[in-house]
Design a protein around this motif. Sequence first.
Motif, PDB file in Angstrom:
ATOM      1  N   ARG A  41      33.302  19.303  10.981  1.00 39.87           N
ATOM      2  CA  ARG A  41      33.947  18.661   9.828  1.00 39.87           C
ATOM      3  C   ARG A  41      34.236  17.194  10.134  1.00 39.87           C
ATOM      4  O   ARG A  41      34.597  16.845  11.259  1.00 39.87           O
ATOM      5  CB  ARG A  41      35.268  19.345   9.486  1.00 39.87           C
ATOM      6  CG  ARG A  41      35.151  20.604   8.644  1.00 39.87           C
ATOM      7  CD  ARG A  41      34.942  21.823   9.469  1.00 39.87           C
ATOM      8  NE  ARG A  41      35.169  23.059   8.698  1.00 39.87           N
ATOM      9  CZ  ARG A  41      34.894  24.265   9.162  1.00 39.87           C
ATOM     10  NH1 ARG A  41      34.412  24.427  10.387  1.00 39.87           N
ATOM     11  NH2 ARG A  41      35.112  25.327   8.415  1.00 39.87           N
ATOM     12  N   VAL A  43      36.439  13.912   8.258  1.00 46.02           N
ATOM     13  CA  VAL A  43      37.309  13.406   7.199  1.00 46.02           C
ATOM     14  C   VAL A  43      37.535  11.920   7.430  1.00 46.02           C
ATOM     15  O   VAL A  43      37.834  11.500   8.559  1.00 46.02           O
ATOM     16  CB  VAL A  43      38.669  14.131   7.188  1.00 46.02           C
ATOM     17  CG1 VAL A  43      39.538  13.620   6.040  1.00 46.02           C
ATOM     18  CG2 VAL A  43      38.479  15.641   7.077  1.00 46.02           C
ATOM     19  N   GLY A 158      29.712  16.389   0.390  1.00 48.56           N
ATOM     20  CA  GLY A 158      30.940  15.641   0.577  1.00 48.56           C
ATOM     21  C   GLY A 158      31.863  15.798  -0.606  1.00 48.56           C
ATOM     22  O   GLY A 158      31.416  16.014  -1.739  1.00 48.56           O
ATOM     23  N   VAL A 159      33.161  15.673  -0.370  1.00 49.21           N
ATOM     24  CA  VAL A 159      34.134  15.825  -1.443  1.00 49.21           C
ATOM     25  C   VAL A 159      35.256  14.821  -1.249  1.00 49.21           C
ATOM     26  O   VAL A 159      35.585  14.445  -0.112  1.00 49.21           O
ATOM     27  CB  VAL A 159      34.695  17.268  -1.482  1.00 49.21           C
ATOM     28  CG1 VAL A 159      35.510  17.564  -0.235  1.00 49.21           C
ATOM     29  CG2 VAL A 159      35.525  17.506  -2.741  1.00 49.21           C
ATOM     30  N   THR A 160      35.810  14.341  -2.333  1.00 43.95           N
ATOM     31  CA  THR A 160      36.985  13.498  -2.286  1.00 43.95           C
ATOM     32  C   THR A 160      38.057  14.106  -3.182  1.00 43.95           C
ATOM     33  O   THR A 160      37.739  14.685  -4.231  1.00 43.95           O
ATOM     34  CB  THR A 160      36.679  12.059  -2.747  1.00 43.95           C
ATOM     35  OG1 THR A 160      37.876  11.273  -2.698  1.00 43.95           O
ATOM     36  CG2 THR A 160      36.131  12.025  -4.158  1.00 43.95           C
ATOM     37  N   VAL A 161      39.299  14.022  -2.758  1.00 40.39           N
ATOM     38  CA  VAL A 161      40.408  14.534  -3.566  1.00 40.39           C
ATOM     39  C   VAL A 161      40.983  13.358  -4.335  1.00 40.39           C
ATOM     40  O   VAL A 161      41.903  12.676  -3.890  1.00 40.39           O
ATOM     41  CB  VAL A 161      41.471  15.208  -2.680  1.00 40.39           C
ATOM     42  CG1 VAL A 161      42.595  15.777  -3.545  1.00 40.39           C
ATOM     43  CG2 VAL A 161      40.843  16.318  -1.851  1.00 40.39           C
ATOM     44  N   ALA A 175      27.776  14.636  -3.367  1.00 40.44           N
ATOM     45  CA  ALA A 175      29.211  14.380  -3.245  1.00 40.44           C
ATOM     46  C   ALA A 175      29.872  14.516  -4.606  1.00 40.44           C
ATOM     47  O   ALA A 175      29.261  14.235  -5.639  1.00 40.44           O
ATOM     48  CB  ALA A 175      29.463  12.982  -2.678  1.00 40.44           C
ATOM     49  N   ALA A 246      42.270  19.139   0.605  1.00 38.94           N
ATOM     50  CA  ALA A 246      41.089  18.884   1.416  1.00 38.94           C
ATOM     51  C   ALA A 246      40.964  19.907   2.538  1.00 38.94           C
ATOM     52  O   ALA A 246      39.871  20.412   2.818  1.00 38.94           O
ATOM     53  CB  ALA A 246      41.149  17.473   1.992  1.00 38.94           C
ATOM     54  N   LEU A 249      39.645  23.194   1.234  1.00 37.86           N
ATOM     55  CA  LEU A 249      38.214  23.107   0.953  1.00 37.86           C
ATOM     56  C   LEU A 249      37.388  23.156   2.227  1.00 37.86           C
ATOM     57  O   LEU A 249      36.419  23.911   2.341  1.00 37.86           O
ATOM     58  CB  LEU A 249      37.917  21.811   0.197  1.00 37.86           C
ATOM     59  CG  LEU A 249      38.321  21.739  -1.272  1.00 37.86           C
ATOM     60  CD1 LEU A 249      38.282  20.296  -1.761  1.00 37.86           C
ATOM     61  CD2 LEU A 249      37.407  22.601  -2.115  1.00 37.86           C
ATOM     62  N   LEU A 250      37.762  22.359   3.196  1.00 37.97           N
ATOM     63  CA  LEU A 250      36.992  22.242   4.437  1.00 37.97           C
ATOM     64  C   LEU A 250      37.055  23.510   5.275  1.00 37.97           C
ATOM     65  O   LEU A 250      36.117  23.821   6.017  1.00 37.97           O
ATOM     66  CB  LEU A 250      37.497  21.053   5.248  1.00 37.97           C
ATOM     67  CG  LEU A 250      37.244  19.667   4.648  1.00 37.97           C
ATOM     68  CD1 LEU A 250      38.091  18.615   5.360  1.00 37.97           C
ATOM     69  CD2 LEU A 250      35.776  19.295   4.726  1.00 37.97           C
ATOM     70  N   PRO A 256      32.697  22.336   1.618  1.00 31.14           N
ATOM     71  CA  PRO A 256      32.079  21.109   2.125  1.00 31.14           C
ATOM     72  C   PRO A 256      32.502  20.848   3.560  1.00 31.14           C
ATOM     73  O   PRO A 256      33.460  21.440   4.054  1.00 31.14           O
ATOM     74  CB  PRO A 256      32.613  20.037   1.172  1.00 31.14           C
ATOM     75  CG  PRO A 256      33.918  20.596   0.697  1.00 31.14           C
ATOM     76  CD  PRO A 256      33.725  22.074   0.614  1.00 31.14           C
ATOM     77  N   ALA A 259      34.814  14.970   3.892  1.00 32.23           N
ATOM     78  CA  ALA A 259      35.815  14.690   2.858  1.00 32.23           C
ATOM     79  C   ALA A 259      36.379  13.282   3.018  1.00 32.23           C
ATOM     80  O   ALA A 259      36.375  12.714   4.117  1.00 32.23           O
ATOM     81  CB  ALA A 259      36.951  15.714   2.916  1.00 32.23           C
TER      82      ALA A 259
END
Length: 406
Positions: A41, A43, A158-161, A175, A246, A249-250, A256, A259
């Motif tokens: 992972r 971040v 990929g992900v963003t909060v 993403a 996050a 999710l991770l 994903p 993040a």
Amino acid sequence: MTAHTPYIPNRRTVLAGAAAATVIAAQGVKFSVAATPGNKRLVVVLLRGGLDGLALFPPFGDSDYSKMRAGLALPRANTDGGVLDLDGSFGLHPAAEDLLAFWSAGELVIAPAAVTDYRGGSHFAAQDALETGSAGGGSKTGWLNRAVGALGSATGKGVTVSDDVPLILRGPGNASAATPPPRPYRNPGFFRQVQLLYGDDTLFSSMIVQGERDRQRTTDTVTAEDVQSGRGADRAQFLPIAAAMAGKLLASDDGPRVAVLEADGWDTHWDQGAMDGRLARSFSGLASGLSVLASALGPAWKETVVVVASEFGRTVKPNAHGGTDHGFATSAMMLGGAVAGGKIVGQWPGLSDGKLDKTGGIASGFDTRSLFKTALFHHMGINGNTVATTVLPGTASAPGIPGLIR
């Protein structure tokens, strides 16, 4: 070789994480997931506004520190109310005490004089350089999005909060944004409504009035770009909520593996405070958020690297308003269960007048992008040639650092 004792969240972190999870559950947060992820992972936490690294990690061992920082200097380590000693030369702001557990566990690396290749005072240009990987390149894609593409279908998600995907994650790579909970304090007139609601409470009402005066006073003394430097990110005090999202999710088996988190509130031109004040509150939110992230990740924390960076730093000496203005270098950090930490990296240029940069800030002693490369190559396993030519091209002067990943 000394055995690694991993970070263990304290009771306060567990409670903070539980509270954040309750907010998330109550608001029906939407999650995005990947199909066949790997185990590593990564971040990236962006501190928007320009972090005063001297305040977060005070170099109390520098003989010029107290004189140059004047009213913003913190008491020395091992004194009453002093900074928390890390290595005898650098300390930690007491408001960020939650970070001490990572340092003690050997899971935190600090670069106290980090900077990208951007040398100017524009928040937007500096943030673009941080997120694309190069100043003045005109790239429309973020380096982390290019990294997601390089990871391929196995881990390439990929992900963003946040409400929108930030530049660092924009591009053809896979993403998306995970919708954060509704935030009523963002609604126009919210604080005015609170003031009216608590008008009969003398203490609370006066605090609201003073806060509004401070906000207006700050707005009147900074540029429009300064006001907008957060680019829609929430204040650091709310980072634990996003971090809990996050982490959930991770940690998921089908979630994903990359993040991005963002935090505003670091552009401290006015009344930033020393031991207490609005900057200290931001430090508390940042440290708590990172602790909640580790707790939410659970066993996956040992496979995680977190890189924390800001677009630039602040001046060494305070300005006439009790704050600091834009500088170049600042503190960056890398932490995680996969990090071989307890280390300070990069050269320390010193704080005497003759050693400062042209802004009156810390001179450069380290390229922030070296931390990015370290995470991408040594941790995520992206081919070194791909990192050098596709993900972060033109950064040969900022190599990855061996020995920082377990």
